[in-house]
Design a protein around this motif. Structure first.
Motif, mmCIF file in Angstrom:
data_model
loop_
_atom_site.group_PDB
_atom_site.id
_atom_site.type_symbol
_atom_site.label_atom_id
_atom_site.label_comp_id
_atom_site.label_asym_id
_atom_site.label_seq_id
_atom_site.Cartn_x
_atom_site.Cartn_y
_atom_site.Cartn_z
ATOM 1 N N ILE A 15 2.463 -30.764 18.736
ATOM 2 C CA ILE A 15 1.480 -29.998 17.951
ATOM 3 C C ILE A 15 2.037 -29.704 16.559
ATOM 4 O O ILE A 15 1.343 -29.853 15.549
ATOM 5 N N GLY A 16 3.290 -29.300 16.500
ATOM 6 C CA GLY A 16 3.922 -29.046 15.199
ATOM 7 C C GLY A 16 3.977 -30.291 14.341
ATOM 8 O O GLY A 16 3.711 -30.253 13.133
ATOM 9 N N GLY A 17 4.293 -31.420 14.957
ATOM 10 C CA GLY A 17 4.330 -32.676 14.217
ATOM 11 C C GLY A 17 2.967 -33.099 13.711
ATOM 12 O O GLY A 17 2.829 -33.589 12.582
ATOM 13 N N PRO A 40 -0.823 -28.050 2.437
ATOM 14 C CA PRO A 40 0.521 -27.776 2.958
ATOM 15 C C PRO A 40 0.760 -26.316 3.314
ATOM 16 O O PRO A 40 1.549 -26.025 4.204
ATOM 17 N N THR A 41 0.083 -25.394 2.643
ATOM 18 C CA THR A 41 0.353 -23.991 2.957
ATOM 19 C C THR A 41 -0.226 -23.595 4.310
ATOM 20 O O THR A 41 0.342 -22.746 4.985
ATOM 21 N N LYS A 42 -1.316 -24.209 4.707
ATOM 22 C CA LYS A 42 -1.910 -23.855 6.001
ATOM 23 C C LYS A 42 -1.379 -24.741 7.121
ATOM 24 O O LYS A 42 -0.784 -24.261 8.088
ATOM 25 N N ALA A 43 -1.596 -26.038 7.003
ATOM 26 C CA ALA A 43 -1.262 -26.942 8.098
ATOM 27 C C ALA A 43 0.239 -27.059 8.323
ATOM 28 O O ALA A 43 0.702 -27.037 9.463
ATOM 29 N N SER A 44 0.987 -27.163 7.263
ATOM 30 C CA SER A 44 2.433 -27.315 7.438
ATOM 31 C C SER A 44 3.077 -26.040 7.955
ATOM 32 O O SER A 44 4.057 -26.094 8.700
ATOM 33 N N THR A 45 2.537 -24.896 7.578
ATOM 34 C CA THR A 45 3.053 -23.644 8.129
ATOM 35 C C THR A 45 2.820 -23.591 9.634
ATOM 36 O O THR A 45 3.703 -23.179 10.396
ATOM 37 N N VAL A 51 7.095 -26.049 15.881
ATOM 38 C CA VAL A 51 8.483 -26.452 16.117
ATOM 39 C C VAL A 51 9.342 -25.232 16.462
ATOM 40 O O VAL A 51 10.197 -25.279 17.351
ATOM 41 N N LEU A 52 9.106 -24.126 15.772
ATOM 42 C CA LEU A 52 9.887 -22.920 16.061
ATOM 43 C C LEU A 52 9.554 -22.353 17.445
ATOM 44 O O LEU A 52 10.440 -21.847 18.143
ATOM 45 N N LEU A 53 8.277 -22.419 17.846
ATOM 46 C CA LEU A 53 7.933 -21.990 19.213
ATOM 47 C C LEU A 53 8.629 -22.863 20.252
ATOM 48 O O LEU A 53 9.102 -22.361 21.282
ATOM 49 N N MET A 72 13.381 -15.009 12.812
ATOM 50 C CA MET A 72 13.571 -14.713 11.386
ATOM 51 C C MET A 72 12.973 -15.814 10.507
ATOM 52 O O MET A 72 12.333 -15.530 9.492
ATOM 53 N N ILE A 73 13.161 -17.060 10.897
ATOM 54 C CA ILE A 73 12.585 -18.167 10.130
ATOM 55 C C ILE A 73 11.065 -18.089 10.161
ATOM 56 O O ILE A 73 10.396 -18.280 9.133
ATOM 57 N N THR A 74 10.494 -17.819 11.319
ATOM 58 C CA THR A 74 9.039 -17.704 11.448
ATOM 59 C C THR A 74 8.499 -16.591 10.558
ATOM 60 O O THR A 74 7.518 -16.791 9.826
ATOM 61 N N LEU A 75 9.117 -15.428 10.603
ATOM 62 C CA LEU A 75 8.676 -14.325 9.750
ATOM 63 C C LEU A 75 8.804 -14.677 8.274
ATOM 64 O O LEU A 75 7.897 -14.398 7.475
#
Length: 126
Positions: A15-17, A40-45, A51-53, A72-75
């Motif tokens: 899903i992240g990819g 990029p601000t919506k979809a790439s975030t 990936v972080l999940l 921390m990266i997610t926030l």
């Protein structure tokens, strides 16, 4: 149980990819700068979030410890991406838009970016 967790981690990675791919494709294919900013601000975030999940699930259930790094990266990404997009949009408005080319600002008739007052707007229309 391990198989289910591995499938969940794999699903989040896929899903992240997909979101990252869609954001990159939108960045290339959309016509104007403001549309390209949206992709990029919506979809790439969301792609990075997937990936972080997957990383959080992997570290909690398969390695047995919770890593604070992913949280921390997610926030950081979810807080900074909208602010950065707002600044880029304002820079674009200053460089490429004039008070006459901007759409109606709504009830107060003010654009914060150009400091257009109702009096100035009335003078320009006259």
């Amino acid at each position: 149980m391990d198989l289910i967790l591995e499938i969940a981690v794999s699903a989040f990675l896929i899903i992240g990819g997909v979101f990252g791919l869609v954001g990159s494709y939108g960045l290339i294919k959309l016509n104007d700068a403001m549309s390209r900013l949206h992709a990029p601000t919506k979809a790439s975030t969301l792609g990075v979030g997937g990936v972080l999940l997957a990383s959080i699930l992997h570290s909690v259930w398969l390695e047995g410890h919770l890593s604070v790094h992913e949280i921390m990266i997610t926030l950081f990404i979810f807080l900074t991406a909208p602010i950065t997009a707002n600044f880029i949009a304002k820079v674009h408005m200053h460089g490429h838009e004039t008070p006459k080319s901007l759409p109606d600002a709504g009830k107060d008739k003010l654009w914060a970016t150009h400091n257009i007052t109702p009096e100035a707007t009335a003078e320009e229309k006259a």
